[in-house]
Design a protein around this motif. Structure first.
Motif, short mmCIF file in Angstrom:
data_model
loop_
_atom_site.label_atom_id
_atom_site.label_comp_id
_atom_site.label_asym_id
_atom_site.label_seq_id
_atom_site.Cartn_x
_atom_site.Cartn_y
_atom_site.Cartn_z
N GLU A 195 -33.59 58.64 -2.32
CA GLU A 195 -34.49 56.78 -2.09
C GLU A 195 -33.65 56.85 -3.00
N ASN A 196 -33.24 56.25 -4.17
CA ASN A 196 -32.07 55.37 -5.28
C ASN A 196 -30.70 55.45 -4.96
N ALA A 204 -28.83 54.15 -2.79
CA ALA A 204 -27.97 53.15 -2.48
C ALA A 204 -27.35 52.09 -4.05
N ASP A 205 -28.85 51.92 -4.08
CA ASP A 205 -29.39 51.14 -5.54
C ASP A 205 -28.30 51.75 -6.77
N VAL A 206 -28.29 53.46 -6.36
CA VAL A 206 -26.95 53.50 -7.36
C VAL A 206 -25.24 53.29 -7.46
N TYR A 207 -25.09 53.43 -6.08
CA TYR A 207 -23.75 52.89 -5.44
C TYR A 207 -23.43 51.73 -5.75
N LEU A 208 -24.56 50.92 -5.56
CA LEU A 208 -24.09 49.57 -5.17
C LEU A 208 -24.08 48.58 -7.05
N GLN A 209 -24.97 49.30 -7.67
CA GLN A 209 -25.14 49.30 -9.19
C GLN A 209 -23.70 49.66 -9.82
N SER A 261 -29.29 61.99 -9.69
CA SER A 261 -30.02 60.30 -8.56
C SER A 261 -30.79 60.71 -6.94
N LYS A 304 -21.31 48.01 -9.18
CA LYS A 304 -20.94 46.00 -10.04
C LYS A 304 -20.34 46.19 -10.96
N THR A 340 -19.41 58.25 -6.54
CA THR A 340 -21.53 58.21 -5.98
C THR A 340 -21.26 59.53 -5.83
N VAL A 348 -22.70 52.50 2.22
CA VAL A 348 -23.71 53.18 1.17
C VAL A 348 -25.07 53.83 2.44
#
Length: 744
Positions: free
Chosen positions: A489-490, A492-497, A486, A500, A405, A365
Motif C-alpha cells: 500500500e505504501n 508508490a510513496d516509497v518509489y516516489l520518495q 515496504s 526524490k 525499489t 508506480v
C-alpha cells in the motif's frame, strides 16, 4: 556486491516481428549466464513473459523454461518464432489471399488501387508506398512512390486527386464498426478505450485491413494456412499503426518525421514486407502448454495467463533458476494487442485484456507495484539460494529506480548490479533466501545515496554517467536493506520518495557537479586521479592485445575486460570501441579478430619515443635552449627546455592516451607544458575529454597536445625560431587523425 561481470551479448541484425514494442534484445546474454551457473538448472522460470526472444534463446541452449504469458499476441509471437517458417510457405499463403476476389476484382489489385496515384516521373498510375499526413491539417501532404512502371523512386507533394481519395474514408464506416465489434460489443464499457486505440489507424487503413480480414474469415483454410496468414496480418497491423509508421530503414538511420506528421503505409506492401520479417532463421524449439513440460533436451512451457495465477501451481515444481526480463510500462502496446487479438480471433480471445484497456495510464508506480508483486510471489515458492538474473533493456533512470525499489522491497538479496549506458542495458543478480531481517541503520536514505555516489566517483577517479552513479546508490541501499519490508500500500510513496532522494542527493547542493553534454557527474571535493578508470581500461586492453600471438575475437576482448572490471566498474562500450580503434587493427580471413597495430608494437613505440626525443633535443639545441631530461613518468619521457635558467617549454612524450598521470603529477613551475602523442590517439583523447570535464578544463587552461607527425614535420620544414615556435607547435591541432596542411 559480488561484482558479477557484465554480459554484453551481440546486437542482432535481422528485423524481428513487433520489434519496436519488444524489450531490446542482445543475443547470447541469457545463454552465457545460464551456461556459467555453478550447477545446470533443470527448470527455469521467466515470470514476466514480455520478451519471447530471451526464452527462446534459453530453450535453444538446451534449458527447459516455464513462461506465463497473459498477452495473446506475445503467445502467438513466441509460438511462431519457435517454429521457423520459410519465405516460400508464407508467400504461398499471400498468393492465395491475393487471388481471392473483392467483387469482380482480385484482392491484391483492389487493395493497391486504394493508394493509386500518378507517378511524377512517367505520369502513369502506380500504388504509393506511403502517404505522410499532417496531424494539424488532418490531411496527407506528401507521397512516397516506387513506380511499378518506370521503377523510379519519388517523394513529392500530394495532388488534389490524392487528397480527395484519402479523405473519402470516414470514421463511421462499416469497417470501423466491425473493427470495434471484433474487440467489444457496442454496450461494453471498454468500447471507448478500443475506439482510442483504433484512432492510431488512418480510416483508409482500417478499410483495407478489414477488406482483407473479411476474405480471411470466408476462406476454407487449413490450420497451417490460417496461421501463416495471421502472421502476415499481424505484421501489417503493427506496421500500419501510426505508433509505428516509420519504415525499418528510417528507424535504423534515425531520420524520423517531425511530431506533426505520421505515415500512412500501403497495407499490401506491409503484407509483402512481412515475408522477410518472419523469415528469421531461429532454431526450432519445442513448445508445450502448461502443465505439460518440454523435453529434457530443452523447450518452453507456456502458461496462458497471469503469473500470479501460475505461482500457486509451482509450489511442488523444482525450479532452479529465474530469468527476469523486467517489463516497462507500455499502455499503447497493450491497447493495440487488445485490438489485434480481437481482429484475429474475436471478442472471447480479447476478453483477458479487458482490464488493461480500462487502465488510463501505465506509469512507473504501476510498474513498481507489478514487479514487486511478481517477485514477492516468486520468493514464496523458490527454494533458498536460487539464482535470478534480471535484464533491464532500454535502460533509463525511472526504470532503474522502479526495478531497484521493487527488488529491494522483497525477500531477495540483490547481490550484483552492472550497467552500460551506451547500450543502454542494465543487469542485476538476485538470490533467494539470503536476505537478513531488516536492520535499519542510523544513516538516512539520502546519506546512503550521497555517500555511495561520492565513494563510487572516488574509486573511478573521473566523472561517470548518471545511470552508473544511481546504480551505485541502489547497490548501497540494497546492501543496507533500507527498503526491505515496504508494504504494497505504501510502495508508490516509497518509489516516489526514492526518486526524490536521488534527485536531492546527487545534486549541486551536495557537492555534485553535473555535465549535461556527457550526462556525467563529478564531486567538487574530489581531485582527478592519476590513474582513472578509463586509463585503467585502456591499459588492460593494450596489455591483453600485446600478450596475444594471434588476432583476438571481439567477444573475447569484451569478456576479458568485463571480468577485469566487473559490476559497477563495467566499462562503457564507447570507451572499449575507441580504445580498439586507437590501438588495434581488425583482421579478416582465417584468423579474424583484433590485433595490436604494427605501429603500436612495443618495440616500434620505443623507437618512436626515442625518435621524438632526439628531434626535440636537436631542435632545442638549434634554438639555443638548455635541454634537461627530467625523470620519466612510467614510460612517459620528459624534456625541459630552459632559457637563461628559466623553464620555457616542458615536453612530455607519451605513446598512450593516459593524460591524467601527466597532468596530475605536473610541477606548475615547469612552464608551457606540451604532451606529444601518436596521431592515432586523437579519437581516444577526444572521447576522454568529452566525458571528463575536469580533464578538459585542465587541458584547455594549461596544456598543448601535439602529434608525433607534426614534430617530424616541424623538423623537416626548418625555419623554426624562438619567436615562431609556439605558433608552429599549434598549427596542427589535436582535433582528429586526418592530416592537416600547416598554415604558412
Amino acid at each position: 556486491m559480488k561484482n558479477q561481470p557484465f554480459i554484453r551479448g551481440e546486437q542482432i541484425t535481422q528485423p524481428i516481428p513487433l520489434e519496436e514494442f519488444l524489450p531490446a534484445y542482445r543475443s547470447g546474454v541469457v545463454s552465457f549466464w545460464l551456461n556459467h551457473l555453478p550447477s545446470r538448472p533443470d527448470l527455469v522460470i521467466s515470470p514476466f513473459g514480455d520478451s519471447p526472444l530471451e526464452a527462446l534463446e534459453a530453450a535453444a541452449a538446451g534449458y527447459r523454461v516455464v513462461v506465463p504469458i497473459h498477452n495473446p499476441i506475445i503467445r502467438f509471437l513466441l509460438n511462431r518464432l519457435a517454429q521457423p517458417i520459410s519465405k516460400e510457405e508464407l508467400n504461398s499463403a499471400l498468393v492465395r489471399l491475393s487471388s481471392s476476389y473483392k467483387g469482380k476484382e482480385r484482392l491484391k489489385p483492389f487493395i493497391l488501387s486504394l493508394y493509386e496515384t500518378e507517378c511524377p516521373h512517367c505520369g502513369r498510375m502506380t500504388s504509393a508506398r506511403s502517404f505522410t499526413w499532417s496531424k494539424s491539417r488532418g490531411e496527407p501532404v506528401r507521397k512516397t512512390c516506387l513506380c511499378s512502371n518506370c521503377g523510379e523512386p519519388s517523394e513529392t507533394p500530394v495532388s488534389q486527386e490524392d487528397l480527395q481519395k484519402a479523405l473519402a474514408y470516414k470514421e463511421n464506416s462499416p469497417s470501423h464498426a466491425r473493427a470495434l465489434t471484433r474487440v467489444a460489443p457496442p454496450d461494453d464499457p471498454i468500447r471507448f478505450q478500443a475506439e482510442n486505440a483504433l484512432k492510431t489507424y488512418p480510416h483508409r487503413t482500417v478499410h483495407a485491413l478489414f477488406t482483407i480480414l473479411n476474405k480471411l474469415t470466408g476462406f476454407d483454410l487449413s490450420p497451417e494456412e490460417r496461421i501463416n496468414l495471421e502472421m502476415l496480418l499481424l505484421h501489417a497491423f503493427y506496421r500500419c499503426s501510426n505508433l509505428n509508421s516509420s519504415p525499418v530503414s528510417e528507424r535504423e538511420s534515425g531520420t524520423f518525421a517531425d511530431g506533426d506528421t505520421y505515415r500512412e503505409e500501403n497495407v499490401w506492401f506491409a503484407l509483402e514486407e512481412a515475408l522477410d520479417i518472419w523469415e528469421n532463421g531461429q532454431t526450432s524449439v519445442p513448445v508445450a502448454t502448461w502443465p505439460d513440460l518440454p523435453p529434457d533436451s530443452g523447450g518452453i512451457s507456456i502458461y496462458p495467463g497471469r503469473v500470479r495465477d501460475l505461482i500457486p501451481q509451482l509450489k511442488d515444481i523444482d525450479l532452479s533458476a529465474a530469468l527476469m526480463v523486467f517489463p516497462k510500462p507500455n499502455l499503447s502496446f497493450w491497447s493495440l494487442s487488445a485490438l489485434w487479438t480481437g481482429w484475429l480471433w474475436g471478442q472471447d480471445a480479447a476478453a483477458p485484456l479487458r482490464n488493461i484497456l480500462s487502465l488510463q495510464n501505465l506509469d512507473w508506480v504501476w510498474l513498481t507495484r507489478a514487479i514487486k508483486s511478481t517477485l514477492s510471489g516468486l520468493e514464496e515458492i523458490l527454494p533458498p539460494g536460487i539464482p535470478c538474473f534480471g535484464l533491464l533493456p532500454n535502460l533509463e533512470i525511472e526504470y532503474l529506480i522502479s526495478v531497484g525499489t521493487a527488488a529491494c522491497a522483497t525477500g531477495f538479496a540483490l547481490t550484483d548490479i552492472a550497467v552500460d549506458p551506451d547500450l543502454p542495458q542494465g543487469q542485476i543478480i538476485c538470490t533467494t533466501g539470503e536476505q537478513l531481517a531488516a536492520n535499519p541503520t542510523a544513516k538516512s536514505m539520502k546519506e546512503t545515496i550521497r555517500s555511495a555516489g561520492f565513494e563510487f566517483l572516488k574509486v573511478m577517479g573521473e566523472p561517470k554517467h548518471t545511470l552508473s552513479i544511481y546504480s551505485a546508490g541502489l547497490a548501497s541501499i540494497a546492501s543496507e536493506q533500507a527498503l526491505l519490508g515496504s508494504e504494497e500500500e505504501n510502495l508508490a510513496d516509497v518509489y516516489l520518495q526514492l526518486v526524490k532522494n536521488f534527485e536531492e542527493s546527487i545534486a549541486y547542493r551536495q557537492g555534485f557537479l553535473h555535465f549535461p553534454k556527457s550526462e556525467t557527474w563529478w564531486h567538487q571535493e574530489l581531485s582527478s586521479s592519476a590513474d582513472p578508470h578509463s586509463d585503467r581500461v585502456e591499459q588492460a586492453l593494450v596489455n591483453f592485445l600485446a600478450k596475444s600471438s594471434s588476432p583476438l575475437p571481439e567477444v573475447d576482448i569484451y569478456t576479458h575486460l568485463y571480468h577485469k572490471f566487473p559490476g559497477l566498474a563495467t566499462p562503457q562500450q564507447g570507451l572499449i570501441e575507441v580504445c580498439l580503434k586507437s590501438y588495434a587493427e581488425n583482421t579478416s580471413g582465417t584468423q579474424s579478430g583484433w590485433e595490436l597495430s604494427s605501429s603500436d608494437q612495443p618495440s616500434n613505440r620505443r623507437q618512436d619515443l626515442k625518435e621524438i626525443e632526439d628531434i626535440l633535443t636537436l631542435l632545442g639545441n638549434q634554438l639555443g635552449f638548455e635541454i634537461i631530461k627530467a625523470a620519466p613518468i612510467g614510460n612517459i619521457l620528459c624534456l625541459v627546455w630552459k632559457n637563461k635558467g628559466e623553464t620555457s617549454y616542458t615536453f612530455f612524450i607519451s605513446a598512450s592516451g593516459s593524460l591524467n598521470k601527466i597532468i596530475t603529477g605536473f610541477d606548475s613551475s615547469l612552464a608551457n607544458p606540451w604532451i606529444i602523442l601518436p596521431g592515432s590517439r586523437a579519437e581516444l583523447i577526444h572521447y576522454k575529454i568529452e566525458n571528463n570535464n575536469p580533464l578538459a578544463k585542465a587541458i584547455q587552461n594549461s596544456w598543448g597536445l601535439v602529434k608525433y607527425r607534426h614534430i617530424r614535420r616541424i623538423a623537416d620544414e626548418g625555419g623554426l625560431t624562438k619567436e615562431n615556435l609556439q605558433e608552429r607547435l599549434a598549427l596542427d591541432p589535436f582535433t582528429s587523425d586526418a592530416p592537416q596542411l600547416p598554415l604558412i
